[in-house]
Design an enzyme around this catalytic site. Structure first.
Site, short mmCIF file in Angstrom:
data_model
loop_
_atom_site.label_atom_id
_atom_site.label_comp_id
_atom_site.label_asym_id
_atom_site.label_seq_id
_atom_site.Cartn_x
_atom_site.Cartn_y
_atom_site.Cartn_z
N HIS A 31 -47.28 -20.58 16.31
CA HIS A 31 -46.10 -19.82 16.74
C HIS A 31 -46.49 -18.35 16.69
O HIS A 31 -46.89 -17.87 15.62
CB HIS A 31 -44.92 -20.04 15.81
CG HIS A 31 -44.57 -21.48 15.59
ND1 HIS A 31 -43.93 -22.24 16.53
CD2 HIS A 31 -44.79 -22.29 14.53
CE1 HIS A 31 -43.76 -23.46 16.06
NE2 HIS A 31 -44.27 -23.52 14.85
N ALA A 73 -40.66 -23.81 9.69
CA ALA A 73 -42.08 -23.69 10.00
C ALA A 73 -42.56 -22.26 10.16
O ALA A 73 -43.75 -22.03 10.36
CB ALA A 73 -42.37 -24.47 11.28
N ASN A 83 -37.02 -25.63 17.13
CA ASN A 83 -36.15 -25.12 16.07
C ASN A 83 -36.48 -23.66 15.77
O ASN A 83 -35.61 -22.86 15.44
CB ASN A 83 -36.38 -25.93 14.78
CG ASN A 83 -35.79 -27.32 14.85
OD1 ASN A 83 -34.59 -27.49 14.81
ND2 ASN A 83 -36.66 -28.31 15.00
#
Ligand SMILES: NC(=O)c1ccc[n+]([C@@H]2O[C@H](COP(=O)([O-])OP(=O)(O)OC[C@H]3O[C@@H](n4cnc5c(N)ncnc54)[C@H](O)[C@@H]3O)[C@@H](O)[C@H]2O)c1
Length: 260
Positions: free
Chosen positions: A211, A112, A181
């Site tokens: 993020h 991601a 992750n």
């Protein structure tokens, strides 16, 4: 190259369908191994053992438990392995076991996030003093089995963003196996779990997953601000992840003229 896919969820089903459509030149879908009650639509399901006989590369899109049990077998059978559930590598024993297995080779999907190449270069040049990743997701998708009723209720009914956890990347990765992750990916990129601080924020208004990665060191100052659409099927995953996997497969199958 013949590609086997394990897991037919939000990531594996898209990867397999795109491979079958011919999205990656010279990569062919060998089959998909899954645990769902119904076979995935139009995809060739095959038992795991048969996959080991036919695939050159196996892509794990099935979760940490599946990686721990099947990963060493894939590598020992001589297949290469592309890992999506990189959070599992917070378990140092599993990490070493996978790196020690073979003759197959281990590859990691960027999943991601991005910027891992530059962070790896900066870490190689000199010490990084501080590396941080702050992940913000829909509050409901962050509820974990280890939370007590009060904590779960607070997240479900939060009216404003709440920082649910902050700490060393390894601790946060282990606490949020489906959502952190990315903290593991950053730690693995800079090859130092201890320098990376991770935080998970539950935002009741978050339509997308974000993020924010910052790093400071001798090489410079880095900030990556990533906002992803969550998957419809599995909101803890982002819709872009299958395409990161396909891009990694492309880099392995067609290695000329790609960024390294
Ligand atoms: N690296 C990253 O940035 C990143 C991003 C998103 C998700 N992930 C990870 O990728 C994994 C898959 O995510 P997803 O959204 O597709 O999950 P998902 O729940 O939608 O699908 C998982 C699939 O794996 C199957 N499965 C489980 N155990 C299996 C086994 N032993 N053999 C075969 N199939 C098995 C399930 O039946 C399901 O179809 C998760 O571990 C998730 O944490 C990583």
């Amino acid at each position: 190259m013949r590609i086997g896919v394990i897991g037919a969820g939000s990531i594996g089903a898209v990867v397999a369908a795109k491979l079958r459509e011919g999205a990656v030149p010279r990569a062919e879908l060998a089959g998909i191994s899954h645990k769902d009650p119904n076979p995935p639509d139009g995809l060739h399901a095959m038992p795991f053992d048969e996959m080991l006989d036919t695939a050159d590369l196996v892509v794990e899109c099935a979760g940490q438990q599946a990686l721990a049990t099947l990963g060493p077998r894939i590598l020992d059978a001589g297949c290469d392995l592309l890992i999506v559930s990189v959070g599992a590598l917070a378990d140092q024993q599993l990490f070493e076991r996978l790196l020690g297995a073979g003759p197959g080779a281990v590859h990691l999907s960027t999943g991601a996030i991005g910027g891992l190449d530059l962070l790896a270069a900066a870490a190689a040049m000199g010490p990084l003093h501080h590396v941080e990743i702050v992940t913000t997701k829909r509050a409901g998708s962050l509820i974990q089995p280890w939370m007590d009723d009060d904590q779960a209720r607070r997240l479900r009914h939060a009216a404003a963003p709440v920082e649910v956890m902050r700490g060393p990347a390894r601790t946060v990765t282990e606490a949020f196996p489906a959502s952190a992750n990315v903290a593991a990916s950053v730690a693995l990129a800079v090859r130092d779990w201890d320098v990376v601080e991770a935080a998970v924020v539950a935002d009741p208004a978050a339509e997308r997953t974000s993020h924010v990665i910052t790093a400071e060191g001798a090489a410079g100052h880095y900030r990556f601000d990533i906002t992803n659409q969550p998957s419809f099927r599995t909101p803890t995953s982002s819709r872009v992840v299958p395409y990161a996997v396909l891009s990694a497969i492309d880099g392995l199958v067609n290695p000329k003229g790609v960024f390294r």
